[in-house]
Enzyme design. Structure first.
Site, PDB file in Angstrom:
ATOM      1  N   ASP A  88      26.555  31.373  74.483  1.00  0.00           N
ATOM      2  CA  ASP A  88      25.170  31.789  74.739  1.00  0.00           C
ATOM      3  C   ASP A  88      24.893  33.052  73.936  1.00  0.00           C
ATOM      4  O   ASP A  88      25.818  33.765  73.538  1.00  0.00           O
ATOM      5  CB  ASP A  88      24.927  32.036  76.235  1.00  0.00           C
ATOM      6  CG  ASP A  88      25.763  33.187  76.809  1.00  0.00           C
ATOM      7  OD1 ASP A  88      26.945  33.309  76.429  1.00  0.00           O
ATOM      8  OD2 ASP A  88      25.234  33.964  77.632  1.00  0.00           O
ATOM      9  N   GLU A 153      27.733  34.418  79.377  1.00  0.00           N
ATOM     10  CA  GLU A 153      28.296  35.776  79.295  1.00  0.00           C
ATOM     11  C   GLU A 153      27.192  36.818  79.289  1.00  0.00           C
ATOM     12  O   GLU A 153      27.309  37.868  79.935  1.00  0.00           O
ATOM     13  CB  GLU A 153      29.151  35.923  78.026  1.00  0.00           C
ATOM     14  CG  GLU A 153      30.023  37.173  78.023  1.00  0.00           C
ATOM     15  CD  GLU A 153      29.349  38.442  77.537  1.00  0.00           C
ATOM     16  OE1 GLU A 153      29.871  39.535  77.795  1.00  0.00           O
ATOM     17  OE2 GLU A 153      28.263  38.361  76.904  1.00  0.00           O
TER      18      GLU A 153
HETATM   19  N1  BES Z   1      30.287  41.073  73.056  1.00  0.00           N
HETATM   20  C1  BES Z   1      29.547  41.900  73.931  1.00  0.00           C
HETATM   21  C2  BES Z   1      30.347  43.058  74.473  1.00  0.00           C
HETATM   22  C3  BES Z   1      30.855  44.058  73.480  1.00  0.00           C
HETATM   23  C4  BES Z   1      30.137  44.389  72.348  1.00  0.00           C
HETATM   24  C5  BES Z   1      32.051  44.677  73.696  1.00  0.00           C
HETATM   25  C6  BES Z   1      30.632  45.298  71.434  1.00  0.00           C
HETATM   26  C7  BES Z   1      32.529  45.610  72.808  1.00  0.00           C
HETATM   27  C8  BES Z   1      31.818  45.907  71.668  1.00  0.00           C
HETATM   28  C9  BES Z   1      29.023  41.061  75.098  1.00  0.00           C
HETATM   29  O1  BES Z   1      28.469  39.850  74.651  1.00  0.00           O
HETATM   30  C10 BES Z   1      27.916  41.806  75.792  1.00  0.00           C
HETATM   31  O2  BES Z   1      26.890  41.981  75.213  1.00  0.00           O
HETATM   32  N2  BES Z   1      28.130  42.198  77.048  1.00  0.00           N
HETATM   33  C11 BES Z   1      27.111  42.817  77.845  1.00  0.00           C
HETATM   34  C12 BES Z   1      27.488  42.746  79.288  1.00  0.00           C
HETATM   35  C13 BES Z   1      26.903  41.645  80.088  1.00  0.00           C
HETATM   36  C14 BES Z   1      27.211  41.840  81.558  1.00  0.00           C
HETATM   37  C15 BES Z   1      25.461  41.384  79.858  1.00  0.00           C
HETATM   38  C16 BES Z   1      26.987  44.281  77.520  1.00  0.00           C
HETATM   39  O3  BES Z   1      27.979  44.938  77.160  1.00  0.00           O
HETATM   40  O4  BES Z   1      25.878  44.796  77.657  1.00  0.00           O
HETATM   41 MN    MN Z   2      29.691  38.920  73.302  1.00  0.00          MN
HETATM   42 MN    MN Z   3      26.440  40.298  73.896  1.00  0.00          MN
END
Ligand code: BES
Ligand code: MN
Ligand code: MN
Length: 458
Positions: A88, A153
């Site tokens: 996604d 995710e």
């Molecule tokens: N891939 C990201 C997380 C990420 C980005 C980790 C860059 C380390 C470096 C992930 O898809 C993401 O965007 N996670 C969200 C959390 C989620 C609960 C919506 C975030 O970090 O905001």
């Molecule tokens: Mn991600």
């Molecule tokens: Mn992300």
């Protein structure tokens, strides 16, 4: 060079064409209208995995988006790697700021531009192609592999968490491999050993029962937008310290060794500022930029609205004001506890002239990986063999909520082997992923699967 590495070099153009097909599917999980598209992306991956002639490829329906699962486990005495990724993506808006449309992937100056190119379709796809390089060259995979690819995710993995609890046996493994983070810098591979957690709140401040004339009532009736601003201003002090009582109680402080390790990282603060067009950095007093952005908790307003915002001037005293406020968390903070502490404190700040509602969105736990784990060493070696650079170990500020659940439920560490760059503009317009990192990512993944058993035996 091995047959698998040769195969990857020979087929990289086709891999890119296939990735483009996946990138064209607008599988935005936050948008319920796009449910069919999310489904399409799951099917694309199922077809891809089916082509690899594994033992099992299966789609699990959930109350939300499907979970794609596959496994190939020919060995009794070799490590099992569970490969996790998400298909996604975040919404593409504001669309007008994209130089080329978000769901029409384009290559420019060595980069693949598309929503999801880096986060996480392009990155997670590297592992499917790595496994293909074994299966299509008749090379025995030296380890067992399982894939778990989710479509939720970006909305906090609400269905994956119960799924892994229900399917513990099926998912049994020795480690999780994830490419959904960034390298420390261009051509500077790194393994991420810490991620932050998240607590995400929404608040509403309500004053009078309707918008009022600001001349007739202004000065005598409370303005909820003013109140909201004052309340937000009380959430942190001038040193950037969050004022919610007990907020820091469970924060593990950085040891001298942690801080020394941070100092060793080749961080260029000047380039960092330049890349953002800012004159100065900002944050909690007493901590460096890298520490602030990965090892310390934060509180940020993500959005704020209320009153009149259209063209011209309307003299109005608004009846309501709203904000979305999130907190990034570090070990051992608990998102539910922090949400509760926030709610109590925020309510306590409200004057009796307004009513305040606080609600909670999805969150996630922080995580830290054990640096002595052999899988990390194999990961570092694989990176060095392909990138010819020494690997750095660093923590990052983003969140991948499921990582802490893999540890809690399956008892395993995650190897965060990111091939992206911080400058990839994930979640922003013009998201990109370097072609060379797509290529080297596939090679690094294949190399990792190849050398892992040697590290397990040590
Ligand atoms: N891939 C990201 C997380 C990420 C980005 C980790 C860059 C380390 C470096 C992930 O898809 C993401 O965007 N996670 C969200 C959390 C989620 C609960 C919506 C975030 O970090 O905001
Ligand atoms: Mn991600
Ligand atoms: Mn992300």
């Amino acid at each position: 060079m091995s047959k698998t590495q040769d195969y990857i070099d020979q087929h990289i153009d086709r891999f890119l064409t296939e990735l483009f097909e996946l990138l064209r599917i607008p599988s935005v999980s936050t948008d319920s209208d796009k449910k069919g598209e999310v489904e399409k992306a799951a099917h694309f991956l199922i077809n891809q995995l089916e082509d690899l002639e594994l033992d099992t490829v299966k789609k699990f329906e959930t109350p939300g988006n499907p979970i794609v699962y596959a496994e190939y486990c020919p060995h009794d005495d070799k490590p099992t790697v569970l490969i996790y990724g998400h298909y996604d993506v975040q919404p593409s808006d504001p669309d007008e700021l994209w130089n080329t449309p978000p769901f029409e992937p384009t290559v420019r100056e060595g980069n693949i531009y598309a929503r999801g190119s880096s986060d996480d379709k392009g990155q997670s796809y590297t592992h499917i192609k790595a496994v293909e390089s074994f299966r299509k060259t008749g090379t025995e995979l030296p380890v067992n592999v399982k894939f778990i690819l989710e479509g939720e995710e970006e909305i906090g993995s609400p269905n994956l968490i119960p799924f892994i609890e229900e399917h513990k046996d099926m998912l049994a493994c020795d480690m999780v491999l994830i490419s959904d983070t960034a390298m420390f810098a261009e051509d500077q591979p790194s393994i991420t050993y810490g991620l932050r957690g998240l607590a995400y709140m929404e608040v509403e401040v309500v004053g009078p029962n309707r918008d009022l004339h600001s001349g007739v009532y202004g000065g005598a009736v409370e303005n909820p937008v003013n109140v909201l601003c004052e309340m937000i201003a009380k959430l942190k002090d001038e040193d950037g310290v969050i004022q919610i009582p007990k907020f820091y109680d469970k924060v593990k402080s950085l040891t001298k060794a942690d801080r020394d390790a941070y100092k060793q990282l080749p961080f260029d603060e000047k380039a960092y500022k330049e890349s953002l067009d800012i004159d100065a950095v900002h944050g909690e007093k007493g901590y460096s930029t890298l520490e602030r952005a990965s090892a310390r908790p934060t509180l940020d307003v993500n959005g704020i609205w209320g009153g009149y915002t259209k063209e011209g001037a309307k003299t109005v005293l608004p009846s309501k004001a709203n904000a979305k406020i999130s907190m990034r968390l570090v070990p051992d903070q608990d998102p539910k506890e922090i949400a509760q502490l926030f709610t109590e404190y925020f309510q306590s700040l409200a004057p009796d002239t307004v009513k305040v509602k606080v609600s909670e969105h999805h969150g996630g736990h922080p995580s830290v990986t054990d640096l002595d784990f052999y899988g990390l060493k194999a990961g570092a070696q694989a990176f060095e063999d392909i990138y010819h650079e020494e690997v750095l170990f660093s923590r990052e500020g983003g969140s991948i909520p499921i990582v802490s659940d893999f540890k809690r439920v399956l008892g395993v560490e995650s190897i965060l082997m990111g091939f992206g760059l911080t400058s990839d503009a994930i979640h922003s317009p013009n998201e990109k992923f370097a072609l060379k990192d797509f290529h080297r990512g596939i090679k690094t993944s294949a190399r990792f699967l190849e050398i892992l058993p040697e590290f397990a035996d040590k």
